[in-house]
Design an enzyme around this catalytic site. Structure first.
Site, PDB file in Angstrom:
ATOM      1  N   ARG A   1      50.257  41.325 -52.829  1.00  0.00           N
ATOM      2  CA  ARG A   1      50.823  41.441 -51.787  1.00  0.00           C
ATOM      3  C   ARG A   1      51.026  41.184 -50.593  1.00  0.00           C
ATOM      4  O   ARG A   1      50.965  39.743 -50.652  1.00  0.00           O
ATOM      5  CB  ARG A   1      49.427  43.510 -52.003  1.00  0.00           C
ATOM      6  CG  ARG A   1      48.086  42.441 -51.410  1.00  0.00           C
ATOM      7  CD  ARG A   1      47.200  42.830 -51.123  1.00  0.00           C
ATOM      8  NE  ARG A   1      45.756  41.952 -50.722  1.00  0.00           N
ATOM      9  CZ  ARG A   1      44.897  41.505 -51.860  1.00  0.00           C
ATOM     10  NH1 ARG A   1      44.951  42.439 -52.716  1.00  0.00           N
ATOM     11  NH2 ARG A   1      44.001  41.353 -51.473  1.00  0.00           N
TER      12      ARG A   1
ATOM     13  N   SER B   1      46.982  29.681 -40.633  1.00  0.00           N
ATOM     14  CA  SER B   1      47.216  30.357 -39.936  1.00  0.00           C
ATOM     15  C   SER B   1      46.969  29.857 -38.034  1.00  0.00           C
ATOM     16  O   SER B   1      46.587  28.962 -37.494  1.00  0.00           O
ATOM     17  CB  SER B   1      45.837  30.838 -39.232  1.00  0.00           C
ATOM     18  OG  SER B   1      45.938  31.603 -38.430  1.00  0.00           O
TER      19      SER B   1
ATOM     20  N   TYR C   1      37.237  30.470 -41.570  1.00  0.00           N
ATOM     21  CA  TYR C   1      38.226  30.897 -40.858  1.00  0.00           C
ATOM     22  C   TYR C   1      39.336  30.268 -40.782  1.00  0.00           C
ATOM     23  O   TYR C   1      40.090  28.575 -41.272  1.00  0.00           O
ATOM     24  CB  TYR C   1      38.918  32.196 -41.029  1.00  0.00           C
ATOM     25  CG  TYR C   1      40.908  32.755 -41.077  1.00  0.00           C
ATOM     26  CD1 TYR C   1      40.898  33.185 -42.491  1.00  0.00           C
ATOM     27  CD2 TYR C   1      41.097  32.835 -40.482  1.00  0.00           C
ATOM     28  CE1 TYR C   1      41.799  33.061 -42.455  1.00  0.00           C
ATOM     29  CE2 TYR C   1      42.566  33.165 -40.295  1.00  0.00           C
ATOM     30  CZ  TYR C   1      43.294  33.622 -41.895  1.00  0.00           C
ATOM     31  OH  TYR C   1      44.204  33.873 -42.352  1.00  0.00           O
TER      32      TYR C   1
ATOM     33  N   GLY D   1      48.630  34.250 -54.369  1.00  0.00           N
ATOM     34  CA  GLY D   1      48.915  35.166 -54.227  1.00  0.00           C
ATOM     35  C   GLY D   1      49.710  36.112 -53.448  1.00  0.00           C
ATOM     36  O   GLY D   1      49.569  36.858 -52.588  1.00  0.00           O
TER      37      GLY D   1
ATOM     38  N   ASN E   1      48.903  30.588 -50.577  1.00  0.00           N
ATOM     39  CA  ASN E   1      49.253  31.491 -49.426  1.00  0.00           C
ATOM     40  C   ASN E   1      48.272  32.116 -49.649  1.00  0.00           C
ATOM     41  O   ASN E   1      48.024  32.804 -48.941  1.00  0.00           O
ATOM     42  CB  ASN E   1      50.503  32.289 -50.026  1.00  0.00           C
ATOM     43  CG  ASN E   1      50.353  33.421 -49.455  1.00  0.00           C
ATOM     44  OD1 ASN E   1      50.724  33.929 -48.404  1.00  0.00           O
ATOM     45  ND2 ASN E   1      50.054  34.560 -50.116  1.00  0.00           N
TER      46      ASN E   1
ATOM     47  N   VAL F   1      42.139  30.553 -57.160  1.00  0.00           N
ATOM     48  CA  VAL F   1      42.198  29.945 -56.455  1.00  0.00           C
ATOM     49  C   VAL F   1      40.756  28.777 -56.406  1.00  0.00           C
ATOM     50  O   VAL F   1      40.694  27.899 -55.835  1.00  0.00           O
ATOM     51  CB  VAL F   1      42.856  29.679 -55.647  1.00  0.00           C
ATOM     52  CG1 VAL F   1      44.608  29.840 -55.903  1.00  0.00           C
ATOM     53  CG2 VAL F   1      42.137  30.622 -54.177  1.00  0.00           C
TER      54      VAL F   1
ATOM     55  N   ALA G   1      37.868  27.001 -39.944  1.00  0.00           N
ATOM     56  CA  ALA G   1      37.856  25.598 -39.957  1.00  0.00           C
ATOM     57  C   ALA G   1      38.875  25.487 -40.913  1.00  0.00           C
ATOM     58  O   ALA G   1      39.234  24.924 -40.749  1.00  0.00           O
ATOM     59  CB  ALA G   1      36.287  25.469 -40.651  1.00  0.00           C
ATOM     60  N   ALA G   2      38.392  26.283 -41.928  1.00  0.00           N
ATOM     61  CA  ALA G   2      39.845  26.433 -43.355  1.00  0.00           C
ATOM     62  C   ALA G   2      41.155  25.989 -42.942  1.00  0.00           C
ATOM     63  O   ALA G   2      41.452  25.297 -43.677  1.00  0.00           O
ATOM     64  CB  ALA G   2      39.345  27.329 -44.217  1.00  0.00           C
ATOM     65  N   LYS G   3      41.141  27.118 -41.647  1.00  0.00           N
ATOM     66  CA  LYS G   3      43.083  27.068 -41.994  1.00  0.00           C
ATOM     67  C   LYS G   3      43.060  25.378 -40.891  1.00  0.00           C
ATOM     68  O   LYS G   3      43.593  25.330 -41.201  1.00  0.00           O
ATOM     69  CB  LYS G   3      43.268  27.998 -40.516  1.00  0.00           C
ATOM     70  CG  LYS G   3      43.531  29.466 -41.968  1.00  0.00           C
ATOM     71  CD  LYS G   3      44.365  29.196 -43.023  1.00  0.00           C
ATOM     72  CE  LYS G   3      44.580  30.531 -44.017  1.00  0.00           C
ATOM     73  NZ  LYS G   3      45.226  30.510 -44.955  1.00  0.00           N
TER      74      LYS G   3
HETATM   75  P1  NDP Z   1      46.482  39.981 -48.104  1.00  0.00           P
HETATM   76  O1  NDP Z   1      45.357  40.023 -48.197  1.00  0.00           O
HETATM   77  O2  NDP Z   1      47.448  41.575 -48.387  1.00  0.00           O
HETATM   78  O3  NDP Z   1      47.067  38.439 -49.355  1.00  0.00           O
HETATM   79  C1  NDP Z   1      46.256  37.565 -49.995  1.00  0.00           C
HETATM   80  C2  NDP Z   1      46.136  37.940 -51.182  1.00  0.00           C
HETATM   81  O4  NDP Z   1      45.475  36.543 -51.785  1.00  0.00           O
HETATM   82  C3  NDP Z   1      46.509  38.090 -52.535  1.00  0.00           C
HETATM   83  O5  NDP Z   1      47.228  38.103 -53.065  1.00  0.00           O
HETATM   84  C4  NDP Z   1      45.549  38.081 -53.364  1.00  0.00           C
HETATM   85  O6  NDP Z   1      45.539  38.386 -54.178  1.00  0.00           O
HETATM   86  C5  NDP Z   1      45.285  37.145 -53.490  1.00  0.00           C
HETATM   87  N1  NDP Z   1      43.849  35.962 -53.784  1.00  0.00           N
HETATM   88  C6  NDP Z   1      42.575  36.812 -52.506  1.00  0.00           C
HETATM   89  N2  NDP Z   1      41.292  35.309 -52.666  1.00  0.00           N
HETATM   90  C7  NDP Z   1      42.489  34.942 -54.144  1.00  0.00           C
HETATM   91  C8  NDP Z   1      41.690  33.897 -55.248  1.00  0.00           C
HETATM   92  N3  NDP Z   1      40.746  33.343 -54.920  1.00  0.00           N
HETATM   93  N4  NDP Z   1      43.315  33.047 -56.166  1.00  0.00           N
HETATM   94  C9  NDP Z   1      44.058  33.789 -56.249  1.00  0.00           C
HETATM   95  N5  NDP Z   1      44.210  34.497 -55.542  1.00  0.00           N
HETATM   96  C10 NDP Z   1      43.444  35.297 -54.405  1.00  0.00           C
HETATM   97  O7  NDP Z   1      47.134  38.503 -47.540  1.00  0.00           O
HETATM   98  P2  NDP Z   1      47.659  38.483 -46.480  1.00  0.00           P
HETATM   99  O8  NDP Z   1      49.118  39.039 -47.134  1.00  0.00           O
HETATM  100  O9  NDP Z   1      47.607  38.558 -45.286  1.00  0.00           O
HETATM  101  O10 NDP Z   1      47.469  36.800 -46.245  1.00  0.00           O
HETATM  102  C11 NDP Z   1      48.399  35.990 -46.651  1.00  0.00           C
HETATM  103  C12 NDP Z   1      48.059  34.400 -46.658  1.00  0.00           C
HETATM  104  O11 NDP Z   1      48.292  34.388 -44.678  1.00  0.00           O
HETATM  105  C13 NDP Z   1      46.371  34.499 -46.362  1.00  0.00           C
HETATM  106  O12 NDP Z   1      46.395  32.565 -46.900  1.00  0.00           O
HETATM  107  C14 NDP Z   1      45.952  34.476 -44.311  1.00  0.00           C
HETATM  108  O13 NDP Z   1      45.393  34.090 -44.453  1.00  0.00           O
HETATM  109  C15 NDP Z   1      47.438  33.881 -44.369  1.00  0.00           C
HETATM  110  N6  NDP Z   1      47.740  34.560 -42.632  1.00  0.00           N
HETATM  111  C16 NDP Z   1      47.849  36.045 -42.716  1.00  0.00           C
HETATM  112  C17 NDP Z   1      47.695  36.951 -41.387  1.00  0.00           C
HETATM  113  C18 NDP Z   1      48.406  37.824 -41.202  1.00  0.00           C
HETATM  114  O14 NDP Z   1      48.691  37.975 -40.203  1.00  0.00           O
HETATM  115  N7  NDP Z   1      48.436  38.890 -42.215  1.00  0.00           N
HETATM  116  C19 NDP Z   1      47.763  35.724 -40.670  1.00  0.00           C
HETATM  117  C20 NDP Z   1      48.343  34.238 -40.384  1.00  0.00           C
HETATM  118  C21 NDP Z   1      47.650  34.080 -41.351  1.00  0.00           C
HETATM  119  P3  NDP Z   1      44.085  39.465 -55.369  1.00  0.00           P
HETATM  120  O15 NDP Z   1      42.734  39.996 -54.837  1.00  0.00           O
HETATM  121  O16 NDP Z   1      44.623  40.291 -56.824  1.00  0.00           O
HETATM  122  O17 NDP Z   1      43.331  37.249 -56.233  1.00  0.00           O
END
Ligand code: NDP
Length: 245
Positions: free
Chosen positions: A15, A140, A153, A12, A88, A62, A155-157
């Site tokens: 971004r 999270s 979400y 991930g 991530n 993933v 449950a997963a986290k």
């Molecule tokens: P974003 O939505 O900004 O980014 C998510 C990233 O995950 C992207 O790079 C996306 O790229 C990738 N992704 C999504 N699905 C898949 C997949 N099936 N396979 C591979 N890559 C995937 O999320 P955030 O940066 O906000 O969050 C990042 C992590 O932090 C997450 O796990 C989130 O649950 C956790 N988090 C975030 C919080 C927040 O406040 N922002 C708070 C708590 C936890 P692409 O779509 O191209 O695959």
């Protein structure tokens, strides 16, 4: 936090939090394979980065077991080792318990929990052989506290937090640490989608009165990946401005 010569894989990384983690690990000297389903954003942000030469974009979904396995094998074949794994990648598909679609439940579990399981399983083969490694799971605060509309979400986290502790217990004797980071509200696209009124209310209840930054999460990740954190394993470290204490 010297990560010179380390090979890291971040899921991930296109971004948000993952992008900044990938760049921060590279700034500390690691070679970082930055993955996402669509790697175009990784190619474009890395061109602006001062550590561009140490960031290698690679496609990974993933939710595909084959994709997880082949990416781990490709990283080890191309770079000779895999020392740091950051799980991530994550999605949200919010909905109330009684109306949540089954597909939305499955998508969140498959991405946020099973994807991390596969990545750790395939990375473990190499880390155990090397008798060292760092696994860092971006979880999270919802996985600790729960949140209405996020039973999938949570449950997963929550599962990811428990899996982190189990993996830490399994792999500790092989020199591999496994920790989770549980962010509260961090400024990214994911939280940008929240209504402004909700964001204002969140700021009021967070003791530090603001959302966290991707830099703050990335700094903690670099620390957990570093030799200085060698005696920390099985922890779920909350980074939430004091929201949960
Ligand atoms: P974003 O939505 O900004 O980014 C998510 C990233 O995950 C992207 O790079 C996306 O790229 C990738 N992704 C999504 N699905 C898949 C997949 N099936 N396979 C591979 N890559 C995937 O999320 P955030 O940066 O906000 O969050 C990042 C992590 O932090 C997450 O796990 C989130 O649950 C956790 N988090 C975030 C919080 C927040 O406040 N922002 C708070 C708590 C936890 P692409 O779509 O191209 O695959």
């Amino acid at each position: 936090m010297n990560l010179d010569g380390q090979i890291a894989l971040v899921t991930g990384a296109s971004r948000g939090i993952g992008k900044r983690i990938a760049e921060a690990l590279a700034e500390q000297g690691a070679t970082v394979v930055g993955t996402a389903r669509n790697t175009d954003p990784v190619h474009s942000w890395k061109t602006d980065s001062a550590v561009s030469e140490r960031i290698i974009p690679l496609a990974l979904d993933v939710t595909s077991r084959a994709s997880c396995e082949s990416v781990v094998e490709q990283v080890v074949n191309d770079h000779g080792s895999l020392g740091i794994l950051v799980n991530n990648a994550g999605i949200t598909r919010d909905g109330l318990l009684m109306s949540m679609e089954d597909d939305d439940f499955d998508a969140v579990i498959n991405t946020n929990l099973r994807g991390a399981f596969w990545m750790m399983r395939f990375a473990a083969r190499h880390m155990v052989r090397a008798r060292k490694g760092r696994m860092i799971n971006i979880s999270s605060l919802t996985g600790v506290m729960g949140n209405p509309g996020q039973s999938n979400y949570a449950a997963a986290k929550g599962g990811l937090n428990a899996m982190t502790k189990s993996v830490a217990k399994e792999l500790g004797k092989r020199g591999v640490t496994c920790n989770a980071i549980a962010p509260g509200f961090i400024e990214t696209d994911m939280t940008d989608a929240l209504p402004d009124s909700l964001k204002d209310n969140i700021r009021k209840v967070v003791p530090l009165q603001r959302f966290g930054t991707v830099d703050e999460v990335a700094s903690l990740t670099c620390y957990l990946a570093s030799p200085q954190a060698g005696y920390i394993t099985g922890q779920v470290i909350e980074i939430d401005g004091g929201l949960h204490m």
